[in-house]
Scaffold this active site. Structure first.
Site, PDB file in Angstrom:
ATOM      1  N   GLY A  77       0.824  -1.204   0.000  1.00 38.92           N
ATOM      2  CA  GLY A  77       0.000   0.000   0.000  1.00 38.92           C
ATOM      3  C   GLY A  77       0.853   1.247   0.000  1.00 38.92           C
ATOM      4  O   GLY A  77       2.073   1.195   0.207  1.00 38.92           O
TER       5      GLY A  77
ATOM      6  N   GLY B 247       3.945   7.978   3.012  1.00 42.51           N
ATOM      7  CA  GLY B 247       4.901   6.917   2.770  1.00 42.51           C
ATOM      8  C   GLY B 247       4.232   5.654   2.293  1.00 42.51           C
ATOM      9  O   GLY B 247       3.037   5.610   2.054  1.00 42.51           O
TER      10      GLY B 247
ATOM     11  N   LYS C  30       4.692   0.755   7.968  1.00 46.15           N
ATOM     12  CA  LYS C  30       4.593   2.003   7.221  1.00 46.15           C
ATOM     13  C   LYS C  30       5.924   2.746   7.343  1.00 46.15           C
ATOM     14  O   LYS C  30       6.363   3.088   8.434  1.00 46.15           O
ATOM     15  CB  LYS C  30       3.463   2.881   7.750  1.00 46.15           C
ATOM     16  CG  LYS C  30       3.334   4.207   7.000  1.00 46.15           C
ATOM     17  CD  LYS C  30       2.379   5.179   7.692  1.00 46.15           C
ATOM     18  CE  LYS C  30       0.959   4.740   7.528  1.00 46.15           C
ATOM     19  NZ  LYS C  30       0.001   5.771   8.023  1.00 46.15           N
TER      20      LYS C  30
ATOM     21  N   ASP D  49     -10.774  11.859   8.254  1.00 49.07           N
ATOM     22  CA  ASP D  49     -10.589  11.307   6.909  1.00 49.07           C
ATOM     23  C   ASP D  49     -11.207   9.902   6.803  1.00 49.07           C
ATOM     24  O   ASP D  49     -10.550   8.939   6.447  1.00 49.07           O
ATOM     25  CB  ASP D  49      -9.094  11.243   6.560  1.00 49.07           C
ATOM     26  CG  ASP D  49      -8.871  11.078   5.046  1.00 49.07           C
ATOM     27  OD1 ASP D  49      -9.823  11.295   4.274  1.00 49.07           O
ATOM     28  OD2 ASP D  49      -7.748  10.732   4.655  1.00 49.07           O
TER      29      ASP D  49
ATOM     30  N   VAL E 170       3.614   1.277   2.556  1.00 50.77           N
ATOM     31  CA  VAL E 170       3.368   0.237   3.549  1.00 50.77           C
ATOM     32  C   VAL E 170       3.886  -1.085   2.994  1.00 50.77           C
ATOM     33  O   VAL E 170       3.601  -1.438   1.843  1.00 50.77           O
ATOM     34  CB  VAL E 170       1.863   0.130   3.885  1.00 50.77           C
ATOM     35  CG1 VAL E 170       1.644  -0.915   4.978  1.00 50.77           C
ATOM     36  CG2 VAL E 170       1.319   1.472   4.328  1.00 50.77           C
TER      37      VAL E 170
ATOM     38  N   GLY F 157       0.495   5.751   0.881  1.00 46.58           N
ATOM     39  CA  GLY F 157      -0.342   6.826   1.391  1.00 46.58           C
ATOM     40  C   GLY F 157       0.358   8.159   1.287  1.00 46.58           C
ATOM     41  O   GLY F 157       1.418   8.289   0.670  1.00 46.58           O
ATOM     42  N   GLY F 158      -0.265   9.140   1.928  1.00 46.81           N
ATOM     43  CA  GLY F 158       0.231  10.504   1.818  1.00 46.81           C
ATOM     44  C   GLY F 158       1.581  10.714   2.452  1.00 46.81           C
ATOM     45  O   GLY F 158       2.297  11.655   2.115  1.00 46.81           O
TER      46      GLY F 158
END
Length: 819
Positions: A504, A509, A525, A622, A511, A506-507
């Site tokens: 995965g 970094g 993460k 969020d 995963v 994200g904003g």
């Protein structure tokens, strides 16, 4: 004189008639109604004292209905009672007793209720029905009949603690015992494919299941159980077609004259009584569970139960606490304020066979897990398998079976003990403390000098890599009390095979999948945008590290080594929710309605915990499908508190910078109004609609009418076309109350006016069916709506409706990606 005699004779005759009429009316007043009563009837205990408060009897006189005197002679229960044995078989108002002049009322409008003062303590909720009568049948079933003789309500469908012959016990129904001496109630519940008994602790604990009871007449049947009923001397279990699957025989006597009753007692066991034996009736030898020690509190808590009814306090608890230990929770105090007290070995506990172990490791890890978990009060550890179980409340213990190693148990107690040591030991302790202080001071000075020398050496060679901010952050992390496990960077590199398997992004970094030496899978993460990531890093370590809830992703550890910042989470095998509900995700399987509903309910419970039950109120900011993760059993867990906004309990609104994801943002974000937890409620409502519809809340490929899901759902609800809102591939039963409830809850959550949105605790109650869901304002997504309905009387209306959706629906661009 003759006229006077005639006059006196007439006077005597009239007087006699009046006396006879008075006696006749008195007889009528005290006679019980037999079989049935009709609309307009009212009764109170004071009016039926001569009949012991009972005003209706069955035609065979076996059962009666009326007021029953409680322990306090001035308080009363409304009951159905078996007259021969004086056994109460059904109770209307067990939770709130009424007084002498409070009335049972059968209204002309069809409703039947029991009043208390100016309120109502029990009701059939049948206002507006065309009722005919209330009948007490010979079976003991209290029935409200319509004029066409159809059943509108019956006590057999709302049992309390007793089941009678002819009474069908179906899935979703339950019995509740009267509280025991410790105010603990027990429950018999019919769950899908199983019937279980559990103790009503704050976290319920199972102690019996029909699937594990070997006394059934046939233990090889695999068909699902649909209903249960008492027939003669056995408890019969039937499938959906009404075919007999197996029997549980509880008595050798199967005579037709017997009237059997199954009663869930306050001790937690189900006993069987032949009510025809009258007031001398005693329970049959067969009971559920089979062993008396198998119920939660056959003995007092912390005592060991053996030989069915023998109770003994463990020696250490007896000598130090008189077997009444003051257990301690570390939820509101530091871990150091508690210690673990040895309870004993070769023990077992009734709930261990019905729960999964928290972990499999060694005794030290199990003890550390209990000390770290603020809700843990007692642990059980099995040496042979390494299984570790934690409990927040406990009943009586049991001695393990012969030949079984059993479990070792510890209890969390206060680290501060009452009563001081002897003078000699105090002197000894002073000497020891003085020596320890001297040694520590000496070592500290030596280490300080070494550190200063090394620091100067590194500075001269330009090897000092950390800025003041980095050092402050390391000091901050080192000072955290009760923080999660701190990993080294090399350990995580090894666990992730040098960060090769990316699962995965994200904003802040990416995963990666990690596997510890013991086989435990982790999600690691790796924060890459460190300039921004430090703020999120501190937030997630301090917030998530202290929060433990079944529907929140658990932070297992972190790494703060040099410039490296990593967060270690529990691994969620099924990934994020968006992969399972949106059809454009290739390879995803269709989730059925039950699974979707449980995911929605679990997500709501997680948010309710953040909003209401944490030490500080936490606004997630969020909520979206990408931030709802699923474990291998499709249990929903809310993830990613990196953008969470903390609020004091006194705060209800706060101003902050724009965060979140377009399509899930509440109007107050765009209009720069102050935000609150109600902003999360709005986002949750959008997610709930997407779970129901199996699509994004805005999809330009649909027709103009269907493109914006909230508007379309509101319109279909108004037209009564609920099935049009749901994922077209789903098989749903429109009679399932959860269907309309989920849609209505979603539409309430996405109201423009934040004050019209329910709190998440109320959302949970509405989804669970505890609280009725009112109809949301019609066409609330396109026009102004009613300001009169409020979820809290302390809230005020907003300044006015906001024309927000026209802008929102144009795009689903994310302002912050999934993390």
């Amino acid at each position: 004189m003759l006229q006077f005699q005639k006059y006196m004779g007439l006077l005597h005759f009239v007087t006699l008639c009046l006396c006879l009429l008075s006696v006749f009316e008195s007889c009528i007043a005290i006679n019980q109604h037999v079989g049935r009563i009709y609309p307009g009837f009212q009764a109170s205990h004071s009016e039926w004292t001569d009949k012991n408060g009972l005003f209706l009897s069955s035609n065979n006189s076996a059962f009666a209905f009326g007021f029953y005197t409680a322990l306090d002679v001035e308080l009363f229960l409304l009951v159905v009672i078996h007259m021969g044995s004086s056994k109460v078989v059904w109770t209307a108002n067990r939770g709130l007793l009424v007084k002498n002049f409070d009335k049972f009322v059968f209204e002309e409008n069809g409703n039947v209720f029991l009043e208390i003062g100016d309120g109502v303590v029990w009701s059939t909720n049948t206002t507006g029905e065309k009722v005919g009568s209330v009948e007490l049948q010979d079976s003991g079933n209290l029935v409200l009949l319509a004029k066409n003789r159809s059943i509108l309500w019956q006590s057999f469908s709302h049992p309390t603690d007793t089941l009678l012959p002819g009474q069908v016990f179906r899935e979703g129904m339950s019995l509740k015992s009267f509280p025991n001496r410790n105010n603990l109630s027990h429950y018999l519940e019919f769950k899908p494919d199983d019937m279980v008994l559990y103790a009503g602790f704050e976290t319920p604990q199972l102690y019996w299941s029909i699937t594990t009871d070997g006394r059934k007449s046939n233990n090889n049947v695999t068909s699902s159980v649909h209903s249960v009923s008492l027939v003669s001397n056995s408890w019969n279990f039937y499938n959906q077609e009404g075919l007999l699957l197996w029997q549980f025989v509880f008595s050798d006597y199967n005579g037709t004259s017997a009237l059997w009753a199954a009663i869930l007692g306050s001790d937690g066991s189900i006993s069987f009584y032949n009510l025809q034996k009258g007031k001398s009736v005693a329970p049959e030898a067969t009971k559920i569970p089979e062993n008396s020690c198998g119920v939660p509190e056959n003995c007092d808590p912390y005592h060991v139960c053996y030989f069915d009814n023998w109770c003994q306090c463990p020696p250490l608890l007896s000598s130090e606490f008189n077997c009444k230990p003051q257990t301690v929770s570390t939820c509101n105090s530091s871990k150091s304020s508690a210690k673990l007290l040895y309870v004993g070995e070769k023990l077992t506990y009734f709930a261990l066979g019905f729960v999964k172990p928290l972990l499999k490791s060694n005794l030290n890890a199990c003890q550390e897990a209990c000390l770290t978990s603020c809700s843990c009060l007692v642990l059980f550890f099995e040496r042979t398998s390494g299984r570790c179980f934690l409990f927040d409340q406990i009943g009586n213990l049991q001695r393990s079976a012969e030949g079984s190693p059993g479990y070792i148990s510890y209890m969390k107690v206060s680290g501060v003990r009452n009563g001081g040591p002897s003078p000699a030991s105090r002197e000894e302790r002073k000497h020891v403390i003085a020596i320890v202080i001297i040694v520590i001071a000496t070592i500290s000075v030596i280490l300080g000098l070494i550190y200063m020398g090394f620091w100067c050496h590194c500075k001269k060679k330009g090897l000092l890599e950390y800025s003041r901010d980095n050092l402050e952050e390391d000091n901050f992390l080192n000072s955290l009390s009760g923080a999660p496990v701190r990993f080294s960077y090399s350990d995580l590199s090894l666990a992730t095979k040098n960060f090769t398997t990316k699962i995965g992004a994200g904003g802040f970094g990416s995963v990666y999948l990690g596997v510890l030496p013991d086989g435990t899978r982790l999600a690691v993460k790796k924060l890459e945008a460190i300039g921004q990531g430090k703020k999120e890093f501190r937030a997630e370590v301090t917030i998530i590290g202290s929060i433990h809830h079944v529907h929140l992703v658990k932070l297992r550890g972190f790494c703060a080594e040099g410039s490296h910042r990593l967060l270690v989470y529990e691994y969620m095998g099924k990934g994020s929710l968006d992969k399972w509900i949106f059809k454009n995700n290739e390879g995803s399987h269709l989730l059925d309605w039950d699974t979707r509903f449980n995911i929605a309910l679990g997500t709501a419970k997680g948010l309710a915990y953040l909003h209401e039950e944490c030490e500080v109120k936490i606004v997630h900011c969020d909520i979206k499908p990408e931030n709802v993760l699923l474990d291998d059993n499709f249990t929903a867990k809310v993830s990613d508190f990196g953008l969470a906004k903390l609020m004091n309990r006194e705060q209800s609104l706060v101003h902050t910078t724009l965060r979140g994801t377009r399509g899930y943002l509440a109007p107050e974000w765009i209009t720069k109004y102050a935000i609150s937890e109600k902003s999360d409620v709005y986002s949750y409502g959008m997610v709930l609609l997407e779970i129901i519809g199996g699509r994004k809340n805005y999809h330009p490929e649909y027709s103009l009418e269907k493109a914006y899901l909230p508007w379309y759902a509101s319109k279909m609800l108004e037209e009564g076309k609920l099935k049009e809102i749901f994922d077209s591939e789903l098989e749903i039963d429109e009679n399932d109350e959860r269907v309309s409830a989920a849609i209505k809850v979603a539409l309430w959550c996405i109201q423009d006016d934040m004050h019209l949105r329910p709190p998440m605790t109320k959302v949970v109650q509405m989804l669970e069916g505890i609280w009725a869901v009112p109809s949301p304002p019609i066409s609330s997504q396109t026009s102004s709506h009613s300001k009169f309905f409020k979820w809290s009387s302390g809230e005020t209306t907003s300044s006015g409706p906001i024309d927000y959706y026209s802008e929102l629906a144009m795009s689903d661009v994310r302002l912050s990606g999934p993390r």
